[in-house]
Write an enzyme that holds these catalytic residues in place. Structure first.
Site, short mmCIF file in Angstrom:
data_model
loop_
_atom_site.label_atom_id
_atom_site.label_comp_id
_atom_site.label_asym_id
_atom_site.label_seq_id
_atom_site.Cartn_x
_atom_site.Cartn_y
_atom_site.Cartn_z
N GLY A 1 0.89 -1.24 -0.20
CA GLY A 1 -0.06 -0.10 0.06
C GLY A 1 0.78 1.26 -0.19
O GLY A 1 2.19 1.37 -0.43
N ASN A 2 0.22 2.51 0.27
CA ASN A 2 0.98 3.61 0.39
C ASN A 2 0.40 4.39 1.54
O ASN A 2 -0.66 4.23 2.39
CB ASN A 2 1.18 4.18 -0.78
CG ASN A 2 -0.25 4.65 -1.34
OD1 ASN A 2 -0.79 5.44 -0.90
ND2 ASN A 2 -0.66 4.01 -2.41
N PHE A 3 1.13 5.69 1.73
CA PHE A 3 0.46 6.36 2.81
C PHE A 3 -0.69 7.50 2.61
O PHE A 3 -0.88 8.38 3.39
CB PHE A 3 1.78 7.35 3.35
CG PHE A 3 2.87 6.65 3.94
CD1 PHE A 3 2.84 5.73 5.08
CD2 PHE A 3 4.08 6.51 2.83
CE1 PHE A 3 4.02 5.00 5.24
CE2 PHE A 3 5.25 5.70 3.53
CZ PHE A 3 5.22 5.04 4.72
#
Ligand code: PMT
Length: 409
Positions: A213-215
């Site tokens: 995923g990412n932030f």
């Protein structure tokens, strides 16, 4: 702003009914036409003669006028009004409105009203604080009614309390603000347009407990959705996993997890979309073969996860758009910002790209602010200073509108 508007002023049986006289006078002075509808117990507090003298119309209390048998059509009244204001609204009337107990003309008119309804509660503090009253008020709110409570200033909370009916001049201010905002929406070029927005990250499953995923927190995309809805657009927000909600209830949220699901949800609405804004931070790669069971540390060597390319949602929609549709992308860069953004704008066949850089403090993931440069193929780019994401959303939509208008001329 209130001149020529039609209001139903609903008056119920509370001591604050005397304030309704002032409210009525202010509305008439502002040029509004007011039809008073009063409950039987309202008449115990204020005489219909005073109200009809001020409004210039007979006051309605019953379904029929006793001596003539004339029927008062609550349906026609509900259609005639630009707004209904129930002030004061007692606990009893609020309960009836919340539960559809149409045993008098006021509640019957309320149930037939197509216009917005403003409710100014007035009762003693204990009644106001009772869970039954608070639940009924919340229910009215959930029906889209606008609750006008006294501003929670020191004076109000210390001396008079929350149950006090809001002062008539403040009720008039609320109405003026409402109709000013409504006029802005009615005149907004985005009013009635269908806008698709993607927001948040995507999660690409490795196994049932892990993902790539990412932030992204969704803040930028949700701000765009709220702003577009505030301008009267019909918004579909396709959102990856985030922990926020849109502020505006009209925003339709479609929750997804992965890039493929996000593409599917976008494709479902894209054909009827006028503007698509791709703000999500979509994972470019996903595990080729996500495991059905949790990968165990004990049972194997360090695993190697083979990745496959995810679909590019912005590029897919960009190349599929028909004439008149607009696709706006974002570019989140760490280096060669402008060149990379321009390259994405062309490769994905976008109409506009919003560049934000991880090198700018207070920009990009998670922050409440963003610093953007907006680039279109047919005009120079425009750079903005750091601003709250709500204001950045407004800048982006202003650019969308001005591009729409440029293309029409
Ligand atoms: O959510 P926040 O915490 O508020 O953060 C906001 C944000 C940083 C996520 C937002 O401002 C932003 O920059 N979103 C785009 C992030 C991104 O993935 O940029 P990109 O340069 O990798 O992608 C370019 C464009 O293609 C984007 O419009 C992206 O949505 C789209 N894309 C990318 C990959 C992919 N597989 N499909 C896509 O549609």
């Amino acid at each position: 702003m209130l001149k020529g508007r039609h209001f139903i002023l609903g008056i119920t049986g509370g001591i604050a009914a005397y304030k309704s006289v002032t409210l009525l006078r202010l509305l008439v002075k502002a040029g509004a036409e007011v039809q008073v509808v009063i409950t039987p117990s309202g008449k115990e507090f204020i005489t219909p003669v005073t109200l009809s003298a001020l409004s210039g119309k007979p006051v309605i209390c019953d379904f029929f006028t006793a001596n003539t048998g004339e029927w008062h059509s609550h349906v026609d009244l509900g259609l005639w009004a630009d707004a209904m204001i129930v002030a004061p609204a007692t606990a009893c009337t609020i309960a009836k409105m919340a539960n559809g107990v149409a045993d008098n003309m006021l509640v019957t008119t309320y149930l037939s009203a197509k216009a917005p309804v403003f409710v100014a509660p007035a009762m003693d503090l204990d009644m106001m604080a009772h869970p039954s009253t608070t639940a009924n008020i919340e229910r009215l709110r959930s029906y889209g009614n606008i609750i006008i409570e006294p501003a929670s200033g020191e004076l109000a909370s210390h001396l008079i309390g929350k149950g006090r009916m809001e002062e008539p001049d403040n009720i008039v201010k609320v109405l003026e603000e409402y109709f000013t905002a409504k006029k802005a929406v009615d005149n907004s070029p985005l009013n009635g347009k269908r806008v698709l927005i993607t927001a948040g990250p995507t999660y690409e499953r490795i196994d049932p407990v892990r993902f790539i995923g990412n932030f992204s927190t969704g803040k930028m995309g949700y701000a765009l959705a709220d702003e577009a809805a505030a301008r009267g657009a019909e918004v579909t927000l396709v959102s990856g996993p985030v922990s926020i909600e849109p502020k505006r209830p009209e925003v339709k949220v479609v929750k997804v997890e992965s890039a493929r699901q996000m593409l599917e949800a976008c494709e479902e609405v894209f054909d009827s979309t006028d503007v698509a804004i791709m703000c999500a931070a979509v994972a470019d790669y996903a595990p080729a073969a996500p495991k059905e069971q949790k990968i165990k540390r004990e049972h194997q060597e360090v695993p190697v996860i083979e990745l496959v390319k995810n679909p590019d949602i912005a590029a897919t929609l960009g190349h599929r758009k028909r004439e008149g549709q607009m696709v706006v992308g974002f570019a989140l860069e760490t280096d060669n910002e402008v060149a990379n953004a321009n390259e994405k704008l062309i490769r994905k066949n976008l109409d506009m790209i919003v560049l934000n850089s991880m090198r700018d403090p207070g920009a990009g993931f998670g922050t409440d602010t963003n610093t953007v440069t907006i680039i279109t193929p047919d005009c120079d780019s425009v750079s903005y200073p750091s601003k709250p994401k709500s204001e950045v959303a407004a800048d982006i939509l202003d650019n969308v509108v001005s591009l729409m208008e440029r293309r029409l001329t």
